[in-house]
Design an enzyme around this catalytic site. Structure first.
Site, PDB file in Angstrom:
ATOM      1  N   LYS A 106       0.841  -1.208   0.000  1.00 37.94           N
ATOM      2  CA  LYS A 106       0.000   0.000   0.000  1.00 37.94           C
ATOM      3  C   LYS A 106       0.874   1.255   0.000  1.00 37.94           C
ATOM      4  O   LYS A 106       1.697   1.447   0.882  1.00 37.94           O
ATOM      5  CB  LYS A 106      -0.915  -0.022   1.235  1.00 37.94           C
ATOM      6  CG  LYS A 106      -1.737   1.253   1.455  1.00 37.94           C
ATOM      7  CD  LYS A 106      -2.705   1.110   2.632  1.00 37.94           C
ATOM      8  CE  LYS A 106      -3.424   2.401   2.964  1.00 37.94           C
ATOM      9  NZ  LYS A 106      -4.337   2.274   4.118  1.00 37.94           N
TER      10      LYS A 106
ATOM     11  N   ASP B 298      -3.061   9.849   4.126  1.00 35.98           N
ATOM     12  CA  ASP B 298      -4.451   9.401   4.233  1.00 35.98           C
ATOM     13  C   ASP B 298      -5.241  10.373   5.109  1.00 35.98           C
ATOM     14  O   ASP B 298      -5.188  10.310   6.331  1.00 35.98           O
ATOM     15  CB  ASP B 298      -4.487   7.980   4.825  1.00 35.98           C
ATOM     16  CG  ASP B 298      -5.907   7.413   4.862  1.00 35.98           C
ATOM     17  OD1 ASP B 298      -6.820   8.059   4.300  1.00 35.98           O
ATOM     18  OD2 ASP B 298      -6.087   6.325   5.445  1.00 35.98           O
TER      19      ASP B 298
ATOM     20  N   LYS C   7     -11.086  12.118   8.307  1.00 39.83           N
ATOM     21  CA  LYS C   7     -10.770  11.610   9.645  1.00 39.83           C
ATOM     22  C   LYS C   7     -11.053  12.692  10.685  1.00 39.83           C
ATOM     23  O   LYS C   7     -10.950  13.879  10.380  1.00 39.83           O
ATOM     24  CB  LYS C   7      -9.281  11.224   9.722  1.00 39.83           C
ATOM     25  CG  LYS C   7      -8.929   9.973   8.931  1.00 39.83           C
ATOM     26  CD  LYS C   7      -7.457   9.634   9.074  1.00 39.83           C
ATOM     27  CE  LYS C   7      -7.075   8.424   8.239  1.00 39.83           C
ATOM     28  NZ  LYS C   7      -7.666   7.160   8.705  1.00 39.83           N
TER      29      LYS C   7
ATOM     30  N   ASP D 251       1.291   6.105   5.735  1.00 42.56           N
ATOM     31  CA  ASP D 251       0.350   5.133   5.184  1.00 42.56           C
ATOM     32  C   ASP D 251       0.889   4.484   3.901  1.00 42.56           C
ATOM     33  O   ASP D 251       0.221   3.648   3.302  1.00 42.56           O
ATOM     34  CB  ASP D 251      -1.003   5.824   4.932  1.00 42.56           C
ATOM     35  CG  ASP D 251      -2.186   4.865   5.096  1.00 42.56           C
ATOM     36  OD1 ASP D 251      -2.007   3.809   5.732  1.00 42.56           O
ATOM     37  OD2 ASP D 251      -3.274   5.180   4.575  1.00 42.56           O
TER      38      ASP D 251
ATOM     39  N   ASP E  85     -12.498   6.462   3.537  1.00 47.72           N
ATOM     40  CA  ASP E  85     -11.296   6.204   4.340  1.00 47.72           C
ATOM     41  C   ASP E  85     -10.850   4.738   4.231  1.00 47.72           C
ATOM     42  O   ASP E  85      -9.788   4.373   4.712  1.00 47.72           O
ATOM     43  CB  ASP E  85     -11.550   6.591   5.811  1.00 47.72           C
ATOM     44  CG  ASP E  85     -10.256   6.835   6.578  1.00 47.72           C
ATOM     45  OD1 ASP E  85      -9.185   6.838   5.947  1.00 47.72           O
ATOM     46  OD2 ASP E  85     -10.323   7.024   7.810  1.00 47.72           O
TER      47      ASP E  85
ATOM     48  N   GLU F 150      -9.587   3.277   1.790  1.00 47.08           N
ATOM     49  CA  GLU F 150      -8.984   3.477   0.461  1.00 47.08           C
ATOM     50  C   GLU F 150      -7.876   2.487   0.163  1.00 47.08           C
ATOM     51  O   GLU F 150      -7.596   2.199  -0.999  1.00 47.08           O
ATOM     52  CB  GLU F 150      -8.451   4.915   0.347  1.00 47.08           C
ATOM     53  CG  GLU F 150      -7.050   5.169   0.918  1.00 47.08           C
ATOM     54  CD  GLU F 150      -6.921   4.904   2.411  1.00 47.08           C
ATOM     55  OE1 GLU F 150      -7.953   4.948   3.114  1.00 47.08           O
ATOM     56  OE2 GLU F 150      -5.797   4.647   2.890  1.00 47.08           O
TER      57      GLU F 150
ATOM     58  N   ARG G 286      -7.598  -0.758   0.599  1.00 50.51           N
ATOM     59  CA  ARG G 286      -8.047  -1.981  -0.083  1.00 50.51           C
ATOM     60  C   ARG G 286      -8.358  -1.699  -1.550  1.00 50.51           C
ATOM     61  O   ARG G 286      -8.264  -2.601  -2.398  1.00 50.51           O
ATOM     62  CB  ARG G 286      -9.260  -2.558   0.651  1.00 50.51           C
ATOM     63  CG  ARG G 286     -10.456  -1.645   0.692  1.00 50.51           C
ATOM     64  CD  ARG G 286     -11.468  -2.059   1.734  1.00 50.51           C
ATOM     65  NE  ARG G 286     -11.037  -1.718   3.090  1.00 50.51           N
ATOM     66  CZ  ARG G 286     -11.703  -2.041   4.194  1.00 50.51           C
ATOM     67  NH1 ARG G 286     -12.831  -2.719   4.118  1.00 50.51           N
ATOM     68  NH2 ARG G 286     -11.251  -1.688   5.373  1.00 50.51           N
TER      69      ARG G 286
HETATM   70  N1  BES Z   1      -4.660   3.935   6.938  1.00 54.48           N
HETATM   71  C1  BES Z   1      -5.827   3.629   7.669  1.00 54.48           C
HETATM   72  C2  BES Z   1      -5.597   2.591   8.772  1.00 54.48           C
HETATM   73  C3  BES Z   1      -4.635   2.966   9.865  1.00 54.48           C
HETATM   74  C4  BES Z   1      -5.091   3.569  11.005  1.00 54.48           C
HETATM   75  C5  BES Z   1      -3.303   2.661   9.761  1.00 54.48           C
HETATM   76  C6  BES Z   1      -4.200   3.895  12.013  1.00 54.48           C
HETATM   77  C7  BES Z   1      -2.417   2.975  10.774  1.00 54.48           C
HETATM   78  C8  BES Z   1      -2.868   3.588  11.911  1.00 54.48           C
HETATM   79  C9  BES Z   1      -6.914   3.084   6.740  1.00 54.48           C
HETATM   80  O1  BES Z   1      -6.922   3.565   5.447  1.00 54.48           O
HETATM   81  C10 BES Z   1      -8.236   3.445   7.343  1.00 54.48           C
HETATM   82  O2  BES Z   1      -8.504   4.599   7.457  1.00 54.48           O
HETATM   83  N2  BES Z   1      -9.003   2.424   7.711  1.00 54.48           N
HETATM   84  C11 BES Z   1     -10.278   2.608   8.281  1.00 54.48           C
HETATM   85  C12 BES Z   1     -11.196   1.633   7.605  1.00 54.48           C
HETATM   86  C13 BES Z   1     -12.635   1.831   7.909  1.00 54.48           C
HETATM   87  C14 BES Z   1     -13.168   3.126   7.366  1.00 54.48           C
HETATM   88  C15 BES Z   1     -13.378   0.648   7.349  1.00 54.48           C
HETATM   89  C16 BES Z   1     -10.190   2.312   9.777  1.00 54.48           C
HETATM   90  O3  BES Z   1      -9.432   1.416  10.169  1.00 54.48           O
HETATM   91  O4  BES Z   1     -10.850   2.989  10.532  1.00 54.48           O
HETATM   92 ZN    ZN Z   2      -8.043   5.372   5.240  1.00 52.00          ZN
HETATM   93 ZN    ZN Z   3      -5.059   4.294   4.761  1.00 55.12          ZN
END
Ligand code: BES
Ligand code: ZN
Ligand code: ZN
Length: 453
Positions: A215, A220, A227, A238, A297, A299, A301
């Protein structure tokens, strides 16, 4: 990097002395206690890291260490392991991301090692070089690490080693190949997305052993599903999975491993703007599968879906995705382990073992069909989030199952590493604050290559 030398240490070198019982303490040495029982490899790594911080407290930047004395103290470890771990952990604990600082962090410059396995010291520094490089890439602020900069970094790696080939695909090329998911995630940013590949052919055969899809989200923000304040911290990291993929392939080349491997990094910035991807949009991926966007968010995947489809052309025996994918992995495991998922559960457990051996600690989570059920779309083939609005339960496994939908038709075994828990060090990593990103799981990825699974 630390300069290591063998032979007699000069008088100015401060001796690092490891001891179990108090009476072995030497008054003019830096004395580091090792646990008197149950000193497993995890604790040993921490002992070596603590030795570095002690040395810094003593302002001792030239050190001497006696590995043969240490091996007498710790008979369950051989000289090779002690040599490798000592220097690798010294390098990791000695690193600081201080290139933006006018006053650099003081560092250990030279270590005189007695009774070490030189080959292992050299190997430790090869590992350290690329793990620290992955940390540099991740630590760089997003303004200076755009998809284009990350692509340039892959080119730089290839320029330094003729066994490496880097290829960059820009927006126009991505449109041509139908990378709708990667393009959608990147379209809110003025920095256009890139698809980066780094190939290393160390074996005579044509076929590939491993494709690593990492990734590469250079920042992000969450996109329109922005966020909340406070959750942006470290989101320049990220792209850690992408950085680790590139550095693992570069390390494999440096070690001249007899394998054929490729890193595929879909790189984009998940930004907020009038051009950004919207909740409710339906996008078409490179595979032809469509996805309805429930949350912008989620993104990672999306870009990985196109990364997997692109990686398919390498027909590798194994395909690994590595990504800072879900906050849910952090909730499940804390900062102690990467979450690993595979349909091949033996492989998941093998990864747990190799994680222990390399220091890239892992723990398996399930990737059962039920999770894939949850990710089926209402208006499209798939949805990128199980419930509208929130992450939902089992977020790490549902994200893994989503990725599996793009990998399942390939003839490769599939492993997904959610490295969100191990993006930055936790309190038990014993690394200084100004070291920033952790630099995992470069060593684990190289272990997969060494074992040619
Ligand atoms: N990059 C984030 C996940 C993340 C969070 C990595 C904290 C490292 C530290 C990812 O893109 C994300 O925002 N995931 C969301 C998914 C949700 C919206 C289904 C999450 O984990 O809240
Ligand atoms: Zn995200
Ligand atoms: Zn992310």
């Amino acid at each position: 990097m630390i300069t290591w030398k063998t032979g007699k240490a000069p008088a100015k070198a401060k001796q690092l002395n490891f001891y179990i019982k108090d009476e072995n303490k030497i008054s003019d040495a830096i004395n580091i206690a090792v646990a008197d029982n149950d000193l497993n490899i995890r604790k040993l790594r921490r002992v070596f890291r603590k030795a570095v911080s002690s040395a810094k407290v003593h302002k001792a930047y030239t050190l001497s260490v006696d590995i043969s004395a240490l091996s007498q103290l710790l008979p369950s470890y051989d000289i090779a392991t002690l040599s490798f771990e000592l220097l690798l952990q010294f390098e990791l604990a000695n690193y600081a991301f201080d290139k933006y600082k006018s006053k650099k962090t003081p560092k250990i410059s030279t270590v005189f090692v007695n009774g070490a396995d030189k080959k292992e010291l050299k190997r430790a520094q090869d590992y350290a070089k690329y793990i620290l490089h992955a940390r540099d890439l991740a630590n760089t602020p997003a303004e200076d690490m755009t998809p284009a900069t990350l692509a340039e970094e892959a080119k730089k790696l290839a320029r330094k080693d003729k066994k490496l080939i880097a290829k960059i695909y820009n927006k126009k090329a991505l449109e041509k190949m139908g990378a709708g998911a990667l393009l959608s995630v990147g379209k809110g940013s003025p920095h256009e997305p890139k698809l980066i590949t780094l190939e290393y052919k160390g074996a005579k055969k044509k076929s590939y052993d491993l494709a690593i899809v990492g990734k590469g989200i250079t920042f992000d923000s969450g996109g329109l599903d922005i966020k909340p304040a406070g959750r942006f911290a470290d989101m320049n990291q990220d792209m850690s999975g992408g950085g680790a993929a590139l550095c693992a392939v570069a390390l494999a080349a440096a070690l001249r491993l007899p394998v054929n491997v490729v890193a595929v990094v879909p790189a984009a910035e998940n930004a907020v703007s009038g051009f950004a991807l919207r909740p409710g949009d339906i996008i078409k991926t490179m595979s032809g599968k469509t996805i309805e966007i429930g949350h912008t968010d989620a993104e990672g995947r999306l870009v990985l879906a196109d990364g997997i489809s692109y990686a398919a052309k390498y027909k590798a025996k194994m395909l690994v995705t590595v990504a800072t994918l879900t906050g849910a992995a952090l909730v499940a495991l804390g900062q102690e382990a990467n979450a690993v998922m595979s349909k091949d559960e033996d492989l998941s457990w093998a990864l747990r073992q190799w994680g222990q051996e390399t220091g890239d600690y892992c723990w398996p989570l399930p990737l059962w069909d039920e999770y894939s059920e949850i990710m089926k779309g209402t208006f499209a083939d798939l949805k990128n989030i199980q419930n509208k609005g929130g992450a939902g339960d089992g977020g790490t496994s549902t994200a893994g199952a989503f990725l599996y939908e793009f990998a399942k038709d390939l003839n490769s075994s599939f492993v997904h590493i959610d490295m969100a828990p191990r993006m930055t060090p936790g309190p038990n990593d014993d690394l200084p604050k100004d070291g920033g990103a952790l630099g995992g799981p470069v060593a684990l990825l190289v272990e997969l290559m060494r074992r040619k699974v």
